[in-house]
Enzyme design. Structure first.
Site, PDB file in Angstrom:
ATOM      1  N   SER A   1      25.030  57.199   6.407  1.00 12.29           N
ATOM      2  CA  SER A   1      26.283  57.037   6.896  1.00 12.29           C
ATOM      3  C   SER A   1      25.675  55.588   8.161  1.00 12.29           C
ATOM      4  CB  SER A   1      26.385  58.316   8.133  1.00 12.29           C
ATOM      5  OG  SER A   1      24.580  58.094   9.094  1.00 12.29           O
TER       6      SER A   1
ATOM      7  N   LYS B   1      24.490  57.620  15.770  1.00  8.49           N
ATOM      8  CA  LYS B   1      26.064  56.646  15.819  1.00  8.49           C
ATOM      9  C   LYS B   1      26.054  55.733  17.046  1.00  8.49           C
ATOM     10  CE  LYS B   1      27.120  59.676  12.645  1.00  8.49           C
ATOM     11  NZ  LYS B   1      26.209  60.166  11.956  1.00  8.49           N
TER      12      LYS B   1
END
Length: 81
Positions: free
Chosen positions: A2, A39
């Protein structure tokens, strides 16, 4: 995968500066319901978007209004050789 476009691969080690705040665009270690994730931090109009940096389209942004905490800001990632 990710965060592969940010140079962070599965199994890498990540150096994180412990702090509870971040600037827009920082890579953060966030805690959501006792689960940690790294993130890109993007605040938007009362919301927070935790954006993956992935070449895999399966990974979608996480949009939050509350119930998360910033644990720190990523300083550097190291390949786990």
């Amino acid at each position: 995968d990710s965060m592969d476009r940010a140079g962070i691969q599965d199994g890498d080690l990540v150096l994180v500066r412990q702090q509870q705040t971040a600037k827009a665009g920082d890579l953060v270690l966030a805690l959501i319901d006792d689960e940690a994730t790294i993130k890109k931090f993007i605040p938007q109009d009362g919301l927070v978007v935790l954006q993956p940096c992935s070449s895999n389209p399966i990974h979608k942004p996480i949009i939050l209004t509350h119930d998360f905490r910033i644990q720190g800001v990523v300083v550097r990632a190291f390949s786990n050789l």
